[in-house]
Write a protein that holds these residues in place. Structure first.
Motif, PDB file in Angstrom:
ATOM      1  N   SER A   1     -63.633 -24.453   5.045  1.00 59.05           N
ATOM      2  CA  SER A   1     -62.554 -24.127   5.976  1.00 59.05           C
ATOM      3  C   SER A   1     -61.347 -23.746   5.136  1.00 59.05           C
ATOM      4  CB  SER A   1     -62.237 -25.313   6.890  1.00 59.05           C
ATOM      5  OG  SER A   1     -61.812 -26.437   6.130  1.00 59.05           O
ATOM      6  N   PHE A   2     -60.323 -23.189   5.793  1.00 59.60           N
ATOM      7  CA  PHE A   2     -59.189 -22.648   5.061  1.00 59.60           C
ATOM      8  C   PHE A   2     -57.876 -23.211   5.588  1.00 59.60           C
ATOM      9  CE2 PHE A   2     -62.427 -19.138   4.787  1.00 59.60           C
ATOM     10  CZ  PHE A   2     -62.771 -19.377   3.462  1.00 59.60           C
ATOM     11  N   ARG A   3     -56.788 -22.726   5.044  1.00 58.69           N
ATOM     12  CA  ARG A   3     -55.455 -23.211   5.388  1.00 58.69           C
ATOM     13  C   ARG A   3     -55.220 -23.209   6.900  1.00 58.69           C
ATOM     14  NH1 ARG A   3     -51.852 -19.312   1.967  1.00 58.69           N
ATOM     15  NH2 ARG A   3     -53.449 -19.946   0.474  1.00 58.69           N
TER      16      ARG A   3
ATOM     17  N   GLY B   1     -51.129 -26.136   5.037  1.00 58.14           N
ATOM     18  CA  GLY B   1     -50.853 -24.705   5.040  1.00 58.14           C
ATOM     19  C   GLY B   1     -50.851 -24.101   6.425  1.00 58.14           C
ATOM     20  N   LYS B   2     -50.451 -22.841   6.508  1.00 59.16           N
ATOM     21  CA  LYS B   2     -50.366 -22.108   7.765  1.00 59.16           C
ATOM     22  C   LYS B   2     -51.458 -21.041   7.835  1.00 59.16           C
ATOM     23  CE  LYS B   2     -45.312 -22.547   7.947  1.00 59.16           C
ATOM     24  NZ  LYS B   2     -44.022 -21.776   7.925  1.00 59.16           N
ATOM     25  N   TYR B   3     -52.027 -20.899   9.008  1.00 58.84           N
ATOM     26  CA  TYR B   3     -53.026 -19.856   9.250  1.00 58.84           C
ATOM     27  C   TYR B   3     -52.391 -18.479   9.062  1.00 58.84           C
ATOM     28  CZ  TYR B   3     -56.228 -16.880  11.901  1.00 58.84           C
ATOM     29  OH  TYR B   3     -57.073 -15.880  12.290  1.00 58.84           O
TER      30      TYR B   3
ATOM     31  N   VAL C   1     -51.582 -13.395  16.813  1.00 57.18           N
ATOM     32  CA  VAL C   1     -51.420 -12.769  15.502  1.00 57.18           C
ATOM     33  C   VAL C   1     -50.237 -13.437  14.804  1.00 57.18           C
ATOM     34  CG1 VAL C   1     -50.932 -10.620  14.275  1.00 57.18           C
ATOM     35  CG2 VAL C   1     -52.369 -10.587  16.341  1.00 57.18           C
ATOM     36  N   PRO C   2     -50.430 -14.027  13.635  1.00 50.25           N
ATOM     37  CA  PRO C   2     -49.364 -14.838  13.052  1.00 50.25           C
ATOM     38  C   PRO C   2     -48.324 -14.078  12.241  1.00 50.25           C
ATOM     39  CG  PRO C   2     -51.318 -15.015  11.708  1.00 50.25           C
ATOM     40  CD  PRO C   2     -51.695 -14.162  12.891  1.00 50.25           C
ATOM     41  N   PHE C   3     -48.638 -12.871  11.809  1.00 51.18           N
ATOM     42  CA  PHE C   3     -47.754 -12.172  10.883  1.00 51.18           C
ATOM     43  C   PHE C   3     -46.850 -11.168  11.601  1.00 51.18           C
ATOM     44  CE2 PHE C   3     -51.911 -10.048  10.901  1.00 51.18           C
ATOM     45  CZ  PHE C   3     -51.567  -8.754  11.266  1.00 51.18           C
TER      46      PHE C   3
END
Length: 331
Positions: free
Chosen positions: A141-143, A150-152, A227-229
């Motif tokens: 798994s990731f951030r 961390g943030k996705y 969408v996070p960005f």
């Protein structure tokens, strides 16, 4: 873990977008869907993503797996320790080939028994063929997922975490660090393509159903997560779009998708790869969909990996191999 099978097929309907197939004329950072001559690693080194939405909620703490199938481990990454499932040490004193399997959907590696419960053959997103073949298998798994720090970031910082996962796997005494392979489906398949472009150290990579262009995917319809960005900056999309950076691929990379969900842009990328001697190989499975390809394709990949023992990669897929995948699906 969120199961794509319960989404309507319209969620994956493909919108056409033009892609430039001349790598000498496609190097402008303000356009998405073009092939760049700049490497993805170089472009990433000059860029810092702007995360403006932090509403993403990953899966909770992963469940404890049966010890004879997986261990729940923590691999060190930039933001802290990340959860992963890892098959046990064979305890034979040998170094073994290993596969990192990147799952589809969003949220992480789940918080139940999904990865060790039997799944239907026409939609086994667990990648179980790898562990059942005897390969060492890691499912990271990731951030921002599974209570990780961390943030996705949606296909950006997660690539750094992937490199951390590879380094952790390579450090294990029972893993051959020169025979670590990368494979994944859907969301994971997109991460595979980006990982193959941005990272070194994977002997070969296998993407099942990844997408070539994130901006086009978002424009098709609502995503499963926000969408996070910052979407006002086109460079954010560009650096998350594998189709832009195919010239960065150095290790053999294989792409598979069922005909129902196949992006026609991959036909253009196939031309780019052939014209520029890029080791990217693209296969459309006639009549198949996004899910029923997984079991037969991963079983064949596992078979190929176990026989990939030469100094250089000797993996390839013949027309007969692809036809056998189709026959397996429709038998």
């Amino acid at each position: 873990m969120r199961n794509y099978k319960f989404l309507t097929k319209s969620f994956f309907m493909l919108a056409a977008f033009s892609i430039c197939i001349s790598v000498t004329a496609c190097d402008q950072a303000d356009q998405s869907g073009e092939v760049s001559t700049e490497s993805l690693s170089s472009a990433r080194a000059k860029f810092k993503t702007d995360i403006v939405d932090t509403s993403f909620q990953g899966d909770g703490e992963p469940a404890t797996p049966p010890a004879d199938i997986f261990s729940l481990v923590r691999y060190p990454a930039k933001d802290g320790n990340m959860a992963a499932f890892l098959t046990p040490d064979p305890q034979d004193g040998k170094k073994h080939p290993a596969v990192i399997w990147l799952i589809g959907g969003y949220g992480g590696i789940g918080h139940d028994d999904y990865f060790w419960a039997e799944q239907p053959r026409d939609n086994d997103q667990t990648g179980s063929a790898f562990r059942k073949s005897g390969l060492v298998m890691m499912v990271p798994s990731f951030r921002g997922e599974n209570n990780n720090p961390g943030k996705y970031e949606m296909f950006y910082g997660e690539i750094d975490d992937l490199e951390s996962a590879r380094q952790y796997l390579a450090s294990l005494p029972y893993v051959d660090p020169n025979r670590i392979y990368l494979a994944g489906h859907s969301t994971g398949g997109t991460r595979v393509l980006l990982g193959s472009e941005a990272l070194t150290g994977f002997r070969a990579a296998f993407s099942l159903g990844g997408i070539p262009d994130l901006k086009s995917r978002i424009e098709m319809g609502k995503m499963m997560v926000e969408v996070p960005f910052n979407q006002n900056n086109l460079e954010e999309f560009r650096l998350r779009s594998p189709g832009v950076f195919v010239t960065s691929i150095k290790s053999p990379t294989f792409y598979f998708e069922g005909e129902e969900y196949y992006w026609p842009e991959f036909d253009d990328l196939k031309t780019v790869a052939k014209d520029n001697k890029i080791p990217l190989y693209i296969y459309k499975i006639d009549g198949a969909d996004h899910f029923n390809i997984i079991s037969p394709v991963t079983e064949l990949i596992a078979h190929k990996i176990l026989r990939d023992t030469d100094e250089k990669v000797n993996i390839s897929f013949s027309k007969e191999d692809i036809e056998n995948i189709r026959n397996d699906i429709f038998r």
